[in-house]
Design an enzyme around this catalytic site. Sequence first.
Site, short mmCIF file in Angstrom:
data_model
loop_
_atom_site.label_atom_id
_atom_site.label_comp_id
_atom_site.label_asym_id
_atom_site.label_seq_id
_atom_site.Cartn_x
_atom_site.Cartn_y
_atom_site.Cartn_z
CD GLU A 1 -2.84 1.35 2.29
OE1 GLU A 1 -2.79 0.53 3.22
OE2 GLU A 1 -3.64 2.31 2.26
CG ASP B 1 -0.88 13.64 -0.81
OD1 ASP B 1 -1.60 13.95 0.15
OD2 ASP B 1 0.15 12.95 -0.70
CE LYS C 1 -3.22 26.47 -5.09
NZ LYS C 1 -2.36 26.87 -3.98
CD GLU D 1 -15.31 6.30 0.57
OE1 GLU D 1 -14.27 5.68 0.83
OE2 GLU D 1 -16.19 5.84 -0.17
CG ASP E 1 -11.81 12.82 -2.43
OD1 ASP E 1 -10.65 12.41 -2.62
OD2 ASP E 1 -12.05 13.82 -1.72
C1 LIG Z 1 -4.21 11.98 1.29
S1 LIG Z 1 -3.29 10.82 2.19
C2 LIG Z 1 -4.31 9.35 2.16
C3 LIG Z 1 -4.00 8.40 3.29
C4 LIG Z 1 -4.75 7.07 3.30
N1 LIG Z 1 -4.49 6.28 2.11
C5 LIG Z 1 -6.23 7.22 3.52
O1 LIG Z 1 -7.00 6.87 2.63
O2 LIG Z 1 -6.61 7.70 4.59
C6 LIG Z 1 -1.99 10.41 1.05
C7 LIG Z 1 -0.74 9.90 1.77
O3 LIG Z 1 0.19 9.44 0.81
C8 LIG Z 1 1.50 9.68 1.30
N2 LIG Z 1 2.42 9.62 0.15
C9 LIG Z 1 2.40 10.41 -0.94
N3 LIG Z 1 3.34 10.04 -1.81
C10 LIG Z 1 3.99 8.96 -1.26
C11 LIG Z 1 5.06 8.14 -1.69
N4 LIG Z 1 5.66 8.33 -2.88
N5 LIG Z 1 5.48 7.15 -0.87
C12 LIG Z 1 4.88 6.95 0.33
N6 LIG Z 1 3.84 7.70 0.79
C13 LIG Z 1 3.40 8.69 0.00
C14 LIG Z 1 1.37 11.04 1.97
O4 LIG Z 1 2.37 11.23 2.95
C15 LIG Z 1 -0.03 10.96 2.60
O5 LIG Z 1 0.01 10.54 3.94
#
Ligand SMILES: C[S@@+](CC[C@H](N)C(=O)[O-])C[C@H]1O[C@@H](n2cnc3c(N)ncnc32)[C@H](O)[C@@H]1O
Length: 245
Positions: free
Chosen positions: A67, A142, A146, A219, A178
């Site tokens: 994941e 993420d 933008k 969500e 989303d």
């Molecule tokens: C918006 S959060 C969603 C978290 C979780 N999947 C959820 O649904 O609650 C996205 C997460 O991806 C992590 N992330 C982004 N790019 C990543 C990467 N290349 N490797 C590991 N983590 C990453 C960020 O630090 C962030 O915590």
Amino acid sequence: MSEVAAHPPHRRVTSFVHQRNRLTEGQAHAWARLWPVYGADVADVLSGALPYDPPAWFGRIAPLVLEIGSGTGESTAAQAAAAPEVDHLAVEVFEPGLAQLLMRVEEAGLTNLRLLRGDAVDLLRERVPSASLAAIRIFFPDPWPKRRHHKRRLVQPEFAALAASRLAPDGTLHLATDWADYAAQMHEVCTAEPLLENVTTDPDGWTPRPPWRPITKFERRARAEGREVRDLLFRRVAKVPTPPD
Ligand SMILES: C[S@@+](CC[C@H](N)C(=O)[O-])C[C@H]1O[C@@H](n2cnc3c(N)ncnc32)[C@H](O)[C@@H]1O
């Protein structure tokens, strides 16, 4: 040693920005106790200080799910609890989130979940063998809404090719978002990747949320703000189909 390196290492655009997030006192305690048991650094795996060896980490050979971006781990812990016969590797850069996940692992007594701190793309590219993963899951990456930040979005053609190459035949790439335009981008990018095929029979190309993916705060917020959540499920095909003569 000269002060400026002649050729500074090339750093690609990452899907996250580095932030120093402090752990709460409770998280710091959990970290000190549990990280040495369940966690490791991607940097150590990349340097070779820690061999990439899931059978050794889990003490068994089992299908492996990776994941990317487990966040606070609410969904990750539920996934691991729902499939004890499968091993789960959660890769995340956000330390307080990893600390919360450590606490969930202990609370639920999970033995099939390990945590890696660092960039999952580096890990995939450098250490995860080809055709080795049962699934890659990326839930609510993420969105970088933008336009000038779109280059930071994780799901791009190069990434889809990398992810597909690391999936075992029939292994799945499962995405959820989303953000409507990111969902469309994911759909386009994965459809264009020759090693992937869409699993869904839905003519729109989306897949229903599986029961083991709980509704997290992302969500809930999306629904409250009237945004539709889309799941996408693609399968790794055995080999690239050759076009007819
Ligand atoms: C918006 S959060 C969603 C978290 C979780 N999947 C959820 O649904 O609650 C996205 C997460 O991806 C992590 N992330 C982004 N790019 C990543 C990467 N290349 N490797 C590991 N983590 C990453 C960020 O630090 C962030 O915590």
